[in-house]
Design a protein around this motif. Structure first.
Motif, PDB file in Angstrom:
ATOM      1  N   THR A   1      -9.059  12.234  -1.069  1.00 51.51           N
ATOM      2  CA  THR A   1      -7.850  11.573  -1.540  1.00 51.51           C
ATOM      3  C   THR A   1      -8.227  10.215  -2.126  1.00 51.51           C
ATOM      4  O   THR A   1      -8.668   9.329  -1.389  1.00 51.51           O
ATOM      5  CB  THR A   1      -6.844  11.375  -0.401  1.00 51.51           C
ATOM      6  OG1 THR A   1      -6.520  12.649   0.173  1.00 51.51           O
ATOM      7  CG2 THR A   1      -5.571  10.713  -0.905  1.00 51.51           C
ATOM      8  N   PRO A   2      -8.113  10.040  -3.425  1.00 49.32           N
ATOM      9  CA  PRO A   2      -8.518   8.768  -4.036  1.00 49.32           C
ATOM     10  C   PRO A   2      -7.635   7.607  -3.584  1.00 49.32           C
ATOM     11  O   PRO A   2      -6.448   7.787  -3.300  1.00 49.32           O
ATOM     12  CB  PRO A   2      -8.365   9.033  -5.531  1.00 49.32           C
ATOM     13  CG  PRO A   2      -7.356  10.124  -5.623  1.00 49.32           C
ATOM     14  CD  PRO A   2      -7.572  10.990  -4.410  1.00 49.32           C
ATOM     15  N   VAL A   3      -8.236   6.422  -3.533  1.00 47.63           N
ATOM     16  CA  VAL A   3      -7.515   5.209  -3.154  1.00 47.63           C
ATOM     17  C   VAL A   3      -7.699   4.160  -4.245  1.00 47.63           C
ATOM     18  O   VAL A   3      -8.831   3.851  -4.634  1.00 47.63           O
ATOM     19  CB  VAL A   3      -8.022   4.644  -1.810  1.00 47.63           C
ATOM     20  CG1 VAL A   3      -7.269   3.360  -1.456  1.00 47.63           C
ATOM     21  CG2 VAL A   3      -7.865   5.674  -0.689  1.00 47.63           C
TER      22      VAL A   3
ATOM     23  N   ARG B   1     -13.107   6.778   4.261  1.00 52.55           N
ATOM     24  CA  ARG B   1     -12.856   8.085   4.891  1.00 52.55           C
ATOM     25  C   ARG B   1     -11.869   8.906   4.072  1.00 52.55           C
ATOM     26  O   ARG B   1     -12.016  10.120   3.935  1.00 52.55           O
ATOM     27  CB  ARG B   1     -12.324   7.855   6.302  1.00 52.55           C
ATOM     28  CG  ARG B   1     -11.985   9.134   7.061  1.00 52.55           C
ATOM     29  CD  ARG B   1     -11.707   8.846   8.520  1.00 52.55           C
ATOM     30  NE  ARG B   1     -11.175  10.026   9.180  1.00 52.55           N
ATOM     31  CZ  ARG B   1      -9.941  10.149   9.646  1.00 52.55           C
ATOM     32  NH1 ARG B   1      -9.091   9.134   9.518  1.00 52.55           N
ATOM     33  NH2 ARG B   1      -9.536  11.250  10.231  1.00 52.55           N
ATOM     34  N   SER B   2     -10.856   8.248   3.521  1.00 54.11           N
ATOM     35  CA  SER B   2      -9.871   8.955   2.708  1.00 54.11           C
ATOM     36  C   SER B   2     -10.537   9.655   1.537  1.00 54.11           C
ATOM     37  O   SER B   2     -10.223  10.815   1.230  1.00 54.11           O
ATOM     38  CB  SER B   2      -8.814   7.970   2.194  1.00 54.11           C
ATOM     39  OG  SER B   2      -7.884   8.616   1.357  1.00 54.11           O
ATOM     40  N   LYS B   3     -11.464   8.962   0.910  1.00 50.34           N
ATOM     41  CA  LYS B   3     -12.144   9.529  -0.264  1.00 50.34           C
ATOM     42  C   LYS B   3     -13.132  10.622   0.137  1.00 50.34           C
ATOM     43  O   LYS B   3     -13.175  11.686  -0.486  1.00 50.34           O
ATOM     44  CB  LYS B   3     -12.884   8.419  -1.020  1.00 50.34           C
ATOM     45  CG  LYS B   3     -11.993   7.306  -1.527  1.00 50.34           C
ATOM     46  CD  LYS B   3     -12.793   6.337  -2.390  1.00 50.34           C
ATOM     47  CE  LYS B   3     -13.939   5.717  -1.608  1.00 50.34           C
ATOM     48  NZ  LYS B   3     -14.743   4.799  -2.434  1.00 50.34           N
ATOM     49  N   GLU B   4     -13.939  10.339   1.168  1.00 52.47           N
ATOM     50  CA  GLU B   4     -15.052  11.234   1.499  1.00 52.47           C
ATOM     51  C   GLU B   4     -14.631  12.437   2.333  1.00 52.47           C
ATOM     52  O   GLU B   4     -15.141  13.531   2.138  1.00 52.47           O
ATOM     53  CB  GLU B   4     -16.136  10.440   2.231  1.00 52.47           C
ATOM     54  CG  GLU B   4     -16.777   9.349   1.367  1.00 52.47           C
ATOM     55  CD  GLU B   4     -17.886   8.604   2.084  1.00 52.47           C
ATOM     56  OE1 GLU B   4     -18.041   8.822   3.324  1.00 52.47           O
ATOM     57  OE2 GLU B   4     -18.588   7.811   1.440  1.00 52.47           O
TER      58      GLU B   4
ATOM     59  N   GLU C   1      -3.568   6.379   7.664  1.00 55.98           N
ATOM     60  CA  GLU C   1      -4.109   7.629   8.194  1.00 55.98           C
ATOM     61  C   GLU C   1      -3.162   8.796   7.942  1.00 55.98           C
ATOM     62  O   GLU C   1      -3.596   9.892   7.567  1.00 55.98           O
ATOM     63  CB  GLU C   1      -4.386   7.484   9.688  1.00 55.98           C
ATOM     64  CG  GLU C   1      -5.093   8.688  10.290  1.00 55.98           C
ATOM     65  CD  GLU C   1      -5.608   8.417  11.695  1.00 55.98           C
ATOM     66  OE1 GLU C   1      -6.444   9.203  12.167  1.00 55.98           O
ATOM     67  OE2 GLU C   1      -5.170   7.427  12.313  1.00 55.98           O
ATOM     68  N   ASP C   2      -1.874   8.577   8.137  1.00 55.99           N
ATOM     69  CA  ASP C   2      -0.898   9.638   7.886  1.00 55.99           C
ATOM     70  C   ASP C   2      -0.937  10.079   6.422  1.00 55.99           C
ATOM     71  O   ASP C   2      -0.869  11.282   6.122  1.00 55.99           O
ATOM     72  CB  ASP C   2       0.516   9.160   8.230  1.00 55.99           C
ATOM     73  CG  ASP C   2       0.749   9.073   9.731  1.00 55.99           C
ATOM     74  OD1 ASP C   2      -0.133   9.510  10.495  1.00 55.99           O
ATOM     75  OD2 ASP C   2       1.807   8.552  10.137  1.00 55.99           O
ATOM     76  N   ALA C   3      -1.046   9.111   5.518  1.00 56.22           N
ATOM     77  CA  ALA C   3      -1.061   9.431   4.089  1.00 56.22           C
ATOM     78  C   ALA C   3      -2.303  10.229   3.716  1.00 56.22           C
ATOM     79  O   ALA C   3      -2.226  11.225   2.982  1.00 56.22           O
ATOM     80  CB  ALA C   3      -0.986   8.155   3.262  1.00 56.22           C
TER      81      ALA C   3
ATOM     82  N   VAL D   1      -0.187  14.808  -0.157  1.00 54.05           N
ATOM     83  CA  VAL D   1      -0.430  13.524  -0.819  1.00 54.05           C
ATOM     84  C   VAL D   1      -1.698  13.629  -1.662  1.00 54.05           C
ATOM     85  O   VAL D   1      -2.766  13.968  -1.170  1.00 54.05           O
ATOM     86  CB  VAL D   1      -0.568  12.386   0.209  1.00 54.05           C
ATOM     87  CG1 VAL D   1      -0.999  11.090  -0.474  1.00 54.05           C
ATOM     88  CG2 VAL D   1       0.753  12.186   0.947  1.00 54.05           C
ATOM     89  N   ASP D   2      -1.563  13.323  -2.949  1.00 56.99           N
ATOM     90  CA  ASP D   2      -2.679  13.447  -3.876  1.00 56.99           C
ATOM     91  C   ASP D   2      -3.477  12.154  -4.046  1.00 56.99           C
ATOM     92  O   ASP D   2      -4.646  12.189  -4.441  1.00 56.99           O
ATOM     93  CB  ASP D   2      -2.164  13.896  -5.249  1.00 56.99           C
ATOM     94  CG  ASP D   2      -1.500  15.256  -5.188  1.00 56.99           C
ATOM     95  OD1 ASP D   2      -2.218  16.264  -5.149  1.00 56.99           O
ATOM     96  OD2 ASP D   2      -0.252  15.312  -5.162  1.00 56.99           O
ATOM     97  N   GLY D   3      -2.839  11.022  -3.796  1.00 54.57           N
ATOM     98  CA  GLY D   3      -3.530   9.750  -3.966  1.00 54.57           C
ATOM     99  C   GLY D   3      -2.782   8.633  -3.273  1.00 54.57           C
ATOM    100  O   GLY D   3      -1.595   8.756  -2.947  1.00 54.57           O
ATOM    101  N   ILE D   4      -3.501   7.525  -3.022  1.00 53.62           N
ATOM    102  CA  ILE D   4      -2.934   6.368  -2.319  1.00 53.62           C
ATOM    103  C   ILE D   4      -3.201   5.116  -3.140  1.00 53.62           C
ATOM    104  O   ILE D   4      -4.320   4.899  -3.610  1.00 53.62           O
ATOM    105  CB  ILE D   4      -3.562   6.214  -0.923  1.00 53.62           C
ATOM    106  CG1 ILE D   4      -3.313   7.463  -0.070  1.00 53.62           C
ATOM    107  CG2 ILE D   4      -3.018   4.969  -0.222  1.00 53.62           C
ATOM    108  CD1 ILE D   4      -4.126   7.495   1.216  1.00 53.62           C
ATOM    109  N   VAL D   5      -2.164   4.293  -3.305  1.00 54.61           N
ATOM    110  CA  VAL D   5      -2.319   2.987  -3.949  1.00 54.61           C
ATOM    111  C   VAL D   5      -1.957   1.918  -2.923  1.00 54.61           C
ATOM    112  O   VAL D   5      -0.861   1.940  -2.361  1.00 54.61           O
ATOM    113  CB  VAL D   5      -1.420   2.845  -5.195  1.00 54.61           C
ATOM    114  CG1 VAL D   5      -1.586   1.445  -5.798  1.00 54.61           C
ATOM    115  CG2 VAL D   5      -1.763   3.901  -6.228  1.00 54.61           C
ATOM    116  N   ILE D   6      -2.889   1.001  -2.659  1.00 56.73           N
ATOM    117  CA  ILE D   6      -2.647  -0.088  -1.721  1.00 56.73           C
ATOM    118  C   ILE D   6      -2.421  -1.377  -2.499  1.00 56.73           C
ATOM    119  O   ILE D   6      -3.283  -1.796  -3.276  1.00 56.73           O
ATOM    120  CB  ILE D   6      -3.829  -0.278  -0.754  1.00 56.73           C
ATOM    121  CG1 ILE D   6      -4.117   1.023   0.016  1.00 56.73           C
ATOM    122  CG2 ILE D   6      -3.547  -1.413   0.228  1.00 56.73           C
ATOM    123  CD1 ILE D   6      -5.351   0.936   0.916  1.00 56.73           C
ATOM    124  N   THR D   7      -1.255  -1.979  -2.318  1.00 59.34           N
ATOM    125  CA  THR D   7      -1.019  -3.294  -2.915  1.00 59.34           C
ATOM    126  C   THR D   7      -1.561  -4.336  -1.944  1.00 59.34           C
ATOM    127  O   THR D   7      -1.195  -4.351  -0.768  1.00 59.34           O
ATOM    128  CB  THR D   7       0.473  -3.542  -3.182  1.00 59.34           C
ATOM    129  OG1 THR D   7       1.189  -3.576  -1.943  1.00 59.34           O
ATOM    130  CG2 THR D   7       1.052  -2.446  -4.063  1.00 59.34           C
TER     131      THR D   7
END
Length: 323
Positions: A130-132, A123-126, A89-91, A97-103
């Motif tokens: 912020t793309p994930v 939610r991040s995208k919509e 959520e913070d990210a 922050v332009d994008g998030i990568v989840i390993t």
């Protein structure tokens, strides 16, 4: 009294002897230790790569997806659900922050916990645009794939094990036959025919099995709908792929379950390319404080061993988990 009853009585006595000091420790810690063990657990931000413009955040989802109620801490390892949601959520809410990568490296886990992460990914995208991306590790199965299905882009290693699209209903342990043999019984009063369904002292009836199967089917339909929407599958395609089977990364690519083969570095590079960035890459990682000790000690000391065993045996849970 026959031999079996003597043995059962001896076991019960030992458990009580163990439970008493645990309860004493609980009382002491609750009364005197809560003040100095009250620090919040924080997370750390580590720069993986310096860039000239933009920022990409890397989050790590490693372990069984479960909400254990706290940020289990000082001595524990693995996945901490509430902290992971906080970092995500913070990210997503950070305008820098332009994008998030989840390993993702998990066999899956709780239906509710998996859905909570999936909802945040969407939610991040919509909401924040912020793309994930998801970068799969050794395993990203069941609940892990459920989460990945909501991402903009999925990258897997050729040897990743993924898929396992389906549900598992865990109806707890069953001691009915053993209890009958040892002369152990449960005394309880319930208000409805199915109120004690899943009791460790009763074998499921055919009607109860049907009810549980209907619950499992309901969650299965939700899972397949999420995957079909996220990956653009037809009903026929999702029916073929959603039989609980695992796929290697190579097979997943062939079947459209992932977008590309590669590792975390490749996922970050692809996101930079799509966003036209030379980004600073920041890794959000779990941290720990002295206060985290309380999150370990208190739950362990708050219940006697008998209660813990019975609670686990009664736990009826719906899981997106590869077993």
């Amino acid at each position: 009294m026959n031999t079996k009853r003597w043995i059962a009585s001896a076991i019960a006595t030992v458990i009580v002897i163990i439970a008493i000091p645990i309860q004493i420790v609980t009382a002491v810690l609750t009364a005197e230790g809560s003040e100095w063990l009250s620090f919040d657990q924080m997370y750390n931000k580590e720069v993986m790569k310096n860039g000239s413009n933009g920022e990409i955040v890397v989050l790590e989802l490693d372990g069984v997806i479960e909400d254990t109620g706290s940020n289990n801490g000082f001595f524990s390892v693995g996945y901490h659900h509430r902290q992971f949601l906080e970092m995500l959520e913070d990210a997503m809410e950070d305008p820098l922050v332009d994008g998030i990568v989840i390993t993702v490296n998990t066999p899956g886990g709780s239906v509710v916990a998996s859905n909570a992460i999936y909802e945040q990914v969407v939610r991040s995208k919509e909401e924040f645009d912020t793309p994930v991306y998801v970068s799969m590790g050794e395993m990203a199965a069941s609940g892990g794939y459920y989460i990945a299905a909501g991402a903009d882009y999925i990258m897997a290693h050729p040897a990743t094990l993924t898929g396992s699209i389906g549900t598992v209903m865990s109806a707890g342990l069953n001691f009915a036959d053993l209890a009958e043999e040892w002369g152990i019984s449960e005394t309880s009063v319930s208000s409805g025919e199915y109120k004690q369904m899943g009791s460790p002292f009763q074998t499921l009836s055919e009607e109860e099995e049907v009810l549980l199967q209907e619950i499992s089917d309901d969650m299965y339909e939700d899972f397949t709908a999420v995957v079909a929407e996220g990956r653009g599958f037809s009903d026929e395609e999702i029916d073929t792929l959603a039989q609980g089977q695992l796929f290697t990364g190579n097979q997943a690519l062939e079947n459209g379950l992932v977008d590309e083969l590669g590792d975390l570095r490749d996922a970050v590079s692809h996101m930079e390319l799509m966003l036209d960035l030379d980004a600073t890459v920041t890794h959000y990682t779990s941290g720990s404080t002295v206060g985290s000790m309380w999150n370990v000690v208190a739950p362990m000391a708050s219940k006697d061993p008998v209660s813990t065993i019975l609670d686990e045996s009664r736990a009826t849970r719906m899981l997106y988990l590869h077993q």
